[in-house]
Design an enzyme around this catalytic site. Structure first.
Site, PDB file in Angstrom:
ATOM      1  N   GLU A   1       9.468   7.789 -16.562  1.00  0.00           N
ATOM      2  CA  GLU A   1       8.122   8.323 -16.807  1.00  0.00           C
ATOM      3  C   GLU A   1       7.633   7.988 -18.215  1.00  0.00           C
ATOM      4  OE1 GLU A   1       7.555  12.436 -14.788  1.00  0.00           O
ATOM      5  OE2 GLU A   1       9.693  12.162 -15.143  1.00  0.00           O
TER       6      GLU A   1
ATOM      7  N   SER B   1      15.198  20.810 -15.991  1.00  0.00           N
ATOM      8  CA  SER B   1      14.037  21.653 -16.200  1.00  0.00           C
ATOM      9  C   SER B   1      14.500  22.966 -16.823  1.00  0.00           C
ATOM     10  CB  SER B   1      13.343  21.929 -14.865  1.00  0.00           C
ATOM     11  OG  SER B   1      12.557  23.099 -14.954  1.00  0.00           O
TER      12      SER B   1
ATOM     13  N   HIS C   1       0.840  -1.220   0.000  1.00  0.00           N
ATOM     14  CA  HIS C   1       0.000   0.000   0.000  1.00  0.00           C
ATOM     15  C   HIS C   1       0.864   1.255   0.000  1.00  0.00           C
ATOM     16  CE1 HIS C   1      -3.274  -2.769   1.277  1.00  0.00           C
ATOM     17  NE2 HIS C   1      -2.315  -3.279   2.035  1.00  0.00           N
TER      18      HIS C   1
ATOM     19  N   LYS D   1      16.346  20.845 -10.835  1.00  0.00           N
ATOM     20  CA  LYS D   1      15.651  19.604 -11.170  1.00  0.00           C
ATOM     21  C   LYS D   1      16.537  18.585 -11.897  1.00  0.00           C
ATOM     22  CE  LYS D   1      11.906  18.655 -10.563  1.00  0.00           C
ATOM     23  NZ  LYS D   1      10.641  19.104 -11.199  1.00  0.00           N
TER      24      LYS D   1
END
Ligand code: ARG
Length: 455
Positions: free
Chosen positions: A287, A274, A153, A280
């Site tokens: 992804e 970024s 979970h 970043k």
């Protein structure tokens, strides 16, 4: 190819609509392989002389070399790869070229081409899967001592070796490999010689063709042979499942590479920045992999949907099998290659892992097991430990720092040694000895197993 029957030129729009050479040209090698074998079968059937067969083979080899070199001009008005190659062959060698299609249809031709193509593609992908497994094994082996919280979970559950977590993915990719191998084995029967639908009056020795082309046998029903695309569905299903595995790995990688977890750092070569936020370092490979799962599922559903309403046998709808198949093959191929590279270059942060694993709640189950060993029924032990966990949460005192009096009050079965005995991660892991559980001994054995299996 069929001008005899027609008086008018085809509409340009129809040509644009129906051409497939823009995407099936990549079948050229396998189309030529099939045609060369077919010419040999035609010679055995007495349709071609040895010289004619040789002229066909030489002409096709020449065309193959030109396509490979990029100097062959495919024509969309010739519809597909099959007609492009045959038309050019006949232009070059004349009459023998015009005999090549005897008894053959593009229906059995394309069926054999895709099977040959997929056979090679699957072999390539299985190699890619092995490379990724090897990269995971290598990363795991370099950090055998690192322990992280295992999650259910997405809540901290129990400690596991980082290697054990990576080995879970090695198991998944082994199943992907087995699914591909299984599909490839079932696919490896020859459809060629089935003609358009009902075989041919020309005596084609199909067993001979199967041997020439490395098939394990021949299809037993000509109608099934030209309309079957089960093998493509099976491979797309295997690739969809493989994509699902890669997507789950991606989710773990994304979490692990976040500041919140910090268990791994991806290399500069495998991350992006970024344009706005200078700090970043983004896990875009993971992804995109997660995102590309959508097209892998979509391609499977697309083909199943193309096939579902088709009457026997070949219908032109089936030309729509190629783009989904090629797209899934390309997607998985590049993803696996890139993933192997990324995981090989990833750095593990043992300090952050140790910090996370210091959480004593990870051993709450072990505390209950301690009571079980003292004779307390598990359900009761669970409740006792639950109360202690509640007390720790209320008072802000970590579970392993609660006073002995609290332990004794919760259950007289707790001995003075309880904290020392239970709250030691290496001891806790060493006790997990059953097959498949993450004791250090088991994890080491499994790493060795895979190193050997992949060698
Ligand atoms: N390009 C076609 C396909 O991929 C080849 C078979 C065409 N057969 C036919 N009868 N039109 O399905």
């Amino acid at each position: 190819m069929w001008k005899g029957r027609f008086a008018e030129e085809q509409s340009d729009l129809l040509k644009r609509f129906s051409e497939s050479v823009s995407f099936d040209a990549r079948l050229y090698r396998h189309d030529i392989q099939g045609s060369i074998a077919y010419a040999a079968a035609l010679e055995r059937a007495g349709i071609l002389t040895a010289d004619e067969r040789a002229a066909i083979a030489a002409g096709l080899r020449e065309i193959e070399a030109e396509i490979t070199a990029g100097s062959f001009a495919f024509r969309t008005d010739l519809e597909d790869v099959h007609m492009n190659i045959e038309a050019e062959l006949t232009r070059r060698i004349g009459k023998p070229g015009a005999k090549l299609h005897t008894g053959r249809s593009r229906n059995d031709q394309v069926a054999v081409d895709i099977r040959l193509y997929l056979r090679d593609a699957v072999t390539g992908l299985r190699g890619r899967l092995r490379d990724l497994q090897a990269a995971l094994i290598d990363l795991a082996g370099r950090h055998e001592d690192v322990v992280i919280p295992g999650y259910t979970h997405l809540q901290r559950a129990q400690p596991v070796y980082f290697a054990h977590h990576l080995l879970a993915y090695v198991e998944m990719f082994a199943r992907d490999d087995a699914r591909l191998a299984d599909a490839a084995r079932r696919m490896n029967v020859l459809p060629l010689g089935s003609g358009a639908i009902a075989g041919s009056t020309i005596p084609i020795d199909r067993e001979f063709l199967a041997r020439e082309l490395g098939f394990d046998g021949v299809t037993q029903n000509s109608m099934d042979a030209v309309s079957d695309r089960d093998f493509a569905c099976e491979i797309l299903a295997a690739l969809a499942i493989c994509g699902m595995h890669l997507s789950r790995l991606s989710e773990d990688v994304i979490l692990w590479a976040s500041a919140e977890f910090g268990f791994i750092e991806l290399s500069d070569r495998h991350t992006t920045g970024s344009s706005l936020m200078p700090q970043k370092k983004n896990p875009d490979i993971a992804e995109l992999t997660r995102g590309k799962t959508g097209r892998l599922y979509g391609n499977l559903v697309a083909l199943l949907t193309v096939l579902k309403g088709l009457p026997m046998t070949y219908n032109r709808d089936m030309q729509e099998d190629k783009e989904p198949v090629f797209d899934s093959l390309d997607t998985i191929d590049l993803t696996l290659a890139l993933y192997a590279e990324m995981m090989a270059a990833a750095r593990v942060n043992p300090v952050r892992a140790a910090e996370a694993v210091r959480d004593p709640l990870l051993l709450a189950t072990d505390l209950a097991d301690y009571l079980v060993r003292a004779g307390v029924p598990f359900r009761e032990a669970h409740e006792v430990v639950g109360k202690l966990v509640g007390e720790a949460a209320r008072t802000g005192v970590p579970l392993n720092e609660l006073p002995l009096a609290s332990y004794r009050a919760a259950s007289p079965a707790f001995g003075n040694d309880v904290v020392a005995q239970v709250f030691d991660i290496p001891t806790a892991l060493a006790a997990r000895k059953a097959v498949g559980a993450p004791s250090a001994v088991n994890v080491r054995a499994r790493l060795d197993h895979w190193r050997q299996a992949l060698a």
